[in-house]
Design a protein around this motif. Structure first.
Motif, PDB file in Angstrom:
ATOM      1  N   ILE A  18      -1.863  -7.692   4.335  1.00 11.02           N
ATOM      2  CA  ILE A  18      -1.711  -8.221   2.975  1.00 11.02           C
ATOM      3  C   ILE A  18      -2.498  -7.350   1.995  1.00 11.02           C
ATOM      4  O   ILE A  18      -1.981  -6.959   0.949  1.00 11.02           O
ATOM      5  CB  ILE A  18      -2.158  -9.698   2.905  1.00 11.02           C
ATOM      6  CG1 ILE A  18      -1.124 -10.581   3.612  1.00 11.02           C
ATOM      7  CG2 ILE A  18      -2.397 -10.150   1.470  1.00 11.02           C
ATOM      8  CD1 ILE A  18      -1.612 -11.987   3.936  1.00 11.02           C
ATOM      9  N   ASP A  19      -3.731  -7.016   2.335  1.00  7.71           N
ATOM     10  CA  ASP A  19      -4.549  -6.147   1.476  1.00  7.71           C
ATOM     11  C   ASP A  19      -3.897  -4.778   1.290  1.00  7.71           C
ATOM     12  O   ASP A  19      -3.908  -4.221   0.195  1.00  7.71           O
ATOM     13  CB  ASP A  19      -5.954  -5.985   2.042  1.00  7.71           C
ATOM     14  CG  ASP A  19      -6.797  -7.238   1.895  1.00  7.71           C
ATOM     15  OD1 ASP A  19      -6.440  -8.123   1.079  1.00  7.71           O
ATOM     16  OD2 ASP A  19      -7.815  -7.348   2.606  1.00  7.71           O
ATOM     17  N   VAL A  24      -1.630  -0.672  -2.075  1.00  7.15           N
ATOM     18  CA  VAL A  24      -0.739   0.493  -2.182  1.00  7.15           C
ATOM     19  C   VAL A  24       0.486   0.203  -3.039  1.00  7.15           C
ATOM     20  O   VAL A  24       0.881   1.031  -3.853  1.00  7.15           O
ATOM     21  CB  VAL A  24      -0.324   0.981  -0.777  1.00  7.15           C
ATOM     22  CG1 VAL A  24       0.680   2.118  -0.877  1.00  7.15           C
ATOM     23  CG2 VAL A  24      -1.542   1.432   0.020  1.00  7.15           C
ATOM     24  N   PHE A  25       1.097  -0.963  -2.891  1.00 11.84           N
ATOM     25  CA  PHE A  25       2.364  -1.243  -3.562  1.00 11.84           C
ATOM     26  C   PHE A  25       2.267  -2.254  -4.697  1.00 11.84           C
ATOM     27  O   PHE A  25       3.278  -2.679  -5.231  1.00 11.84           O
ATOM     28  CB  PHE A  25       3.415  -1.677  -2.537  1.00 11.84           C
ATOM     29  CG  PHE A  25       3.788  -0.552  -1.622  1.00 11.84           C
ATOM     30  CD1 PHE A  25       4.534   0.518  -2.084  1.00 11.84           C
ATOM     31  CD2 PHE A  25       3.351  -0.537  -0.322  1.00 11.84           C
ATOM     32  CE1 PHE A  25       4.856   1.575  -1.259  1.00 11.84           C
ATOM     33  CE2 PHE A  25       3.666   0.518   0.522  1.00 11.84           C
ATOM     34  CZ  PHE A  25       4.417   1.572   0.047  1.00 11.84           C
ATOM     35  N   THR A 103       1.959   8.461  -3.616  1.00 18.80           N
ATOM     36  CA  THR A 103       1.989   7.174  -2.913  1.00 18.80           C
ATOM     37  C   THR A 103       1.845   7.384  -1.411  1.00 18.80           C
ATOM     38  O   THR A 103       1.157   6.604  -0.735  1.00 18.80           O
ATOM     39  CB  THR A 103       3.279   6.401  -3.249  1.00 18.80           C
ATOM     40  OG1 THR A 103       3.384   6.266  -4.670  1.00 18.80           O
ATOM     41  CG2 THR A 103       3.277   5.023  -2.602  1.00 18.80           C
ATOM     42  N   LEU A 104       2.452   8.444  -0.874  1.00 15.83           N
ATOM     43  CA  LEU A 104       2.282   8.750   0.544  1.00 15.83           C
ATOM     44  C   LEU A 104       0.807   9.020   0.856  1.00 15.83           C
ATOM     45  O   LEU A 104       0.281   8.531   1.853  1.00 15.83           O
ATOM     46  CB  LEU A 104       3.139   9.945   0.953  1.00 15.83           C
ATOM     47  CG  LEU A 104       2.998  10.396   2.408  1.00 15.83           C
ATOM     48  CD1 LEU A 104       3.378   9.282   3.380  1.00 15.83           C
ATOM     49  CD2 LEU A 104       3.830  11.648   2.657  1.00 15.83           C
ATOM     50  N   ARG A 109      -4.426   7.157   3.095  1.00 20.51           N
ATOM     51  CA  ARG A 109      -5.817   6.763   2.816  1.00 20.51           C
ATOM     52  C   ARG A 109      -6.075   5.318   3.213  1.00 20.51           C
ATOM     53  O   ARG A 109      -7.175   4.964   3.623  1.00 20.51           O
ATOM     54  CB  ARG A 109      -6.134   6.935   1.321  1.00 20.51           C
ATOM     55  CG  ARG A 109      -6.845   8.203   0.958  1.00 20.51           C
ATOM     56  CD  ARG A 109      -7.410   8.172  -0.448  1.00 20.51           C
ATOM     57  NE  ARG A 109      -6.479   7.795  -1.485  1.00 20.51           N
ATOM     58  CZ  ARG A 109      -5.638   8.614  -2.109  1.00 20.51           C
ATOM     59  NH1 ARG A 109      -5.606   9.891  -1.807  1.00 20.51           N
ATOM     60  NH2 ARG A 109      -4.825   8.176  -3.037  1.00 20.51           N
ATOM     61  N   ALA A 110      -5.045   4.464   3.074  1.00 21.48           N
ATOM     62  CA  ALA A 110      -5.205   3.037   3.359  1.00 21.48           C
ATOM     63  C   ALA A 110      -4.941   2.698   4.826  1.00 21.48           C
ATOM     64  O   ALA A 110      -4.872   1.528   5.189  1.00 21.48           O
ATOM     65  CB  ALA A 110      -4.274   2.227   2.451  1.00 21.48           C
TER      66      ALA A 110
END
Length: 152
Positions: A18-19, A24-25, A103-104, A109-110
């Motif tokens: 969820i985080d 990211v989105f 975004t990639l 990173r996430a």
């Protein structure tokens, strides 16, 4: 009436996933958390003593009435089968973004990863699309896309 309502992802760690989708989105919490159990859920799922927890997240670009990304976790999970882009069934979810490459990088990173190469494809009417496939931290495949007028 027919209307698209949500897509569900079963997560190993719902809170972490969820985080990820919030970060990211830019998915948003809409106070639709779930902690579900009972005979009705056992009947629906065909499982004994099913227990689901998670949350519905508003997808970017939509109002608060749906569609949502539903990220749930069961207390008891089956062993996972790695997501493959050519495996039968639902293959990926897609997001249109301003900058596919940036975004990639954010996905990586996430805790996510890339699947293939970033590509640019020409479409009719002078349009060009930039695409890449990636995976979230739990291996679910995500398509990133961005559209623009092609170079003449």
């Amino acid at each position: 009436m027919f209307r698209y309502v949500h897509t569900n992802i079963i997560a190993k760690n719902a809170n972490k996933l969820i985080d990820f989708y919030k970060t990211v989105f830019h998915c948003e919490s809409i106070n639709e958390t779930r902690d579900l159990r009972g005979a009705w859920l056992d009947g629906l799922t065909g499982l004994s003593d099913a227990h689901i927890t998670g949350e519905h997240l508003l997808l970017p670009g939509y109002n608060k009435e749906h569609p949502t990304l539903e990220i749930f976790s069961y207390d008891s999970l089956k062993e996972t089968v790695p997501a493959e882009i050519n495996r039968p069934g639902i293959a990926h979810i897609a997001f249109e973004v301003d900058d596919v490459e940036a975004t990639l990088k954010e996905i990586i990173r996430a805790g996510g990863s890339s699947v293939g190469e970033l590509v640019t494809a020409a479409y009719p009417d002078g349009l060009e699309a930039v695409f890449v496939y990636a995976k979230d931290p739990e291996g679910n495949i995500i398509e990133l896309q961005s559209w623009r007028k092609g170079k003449d």
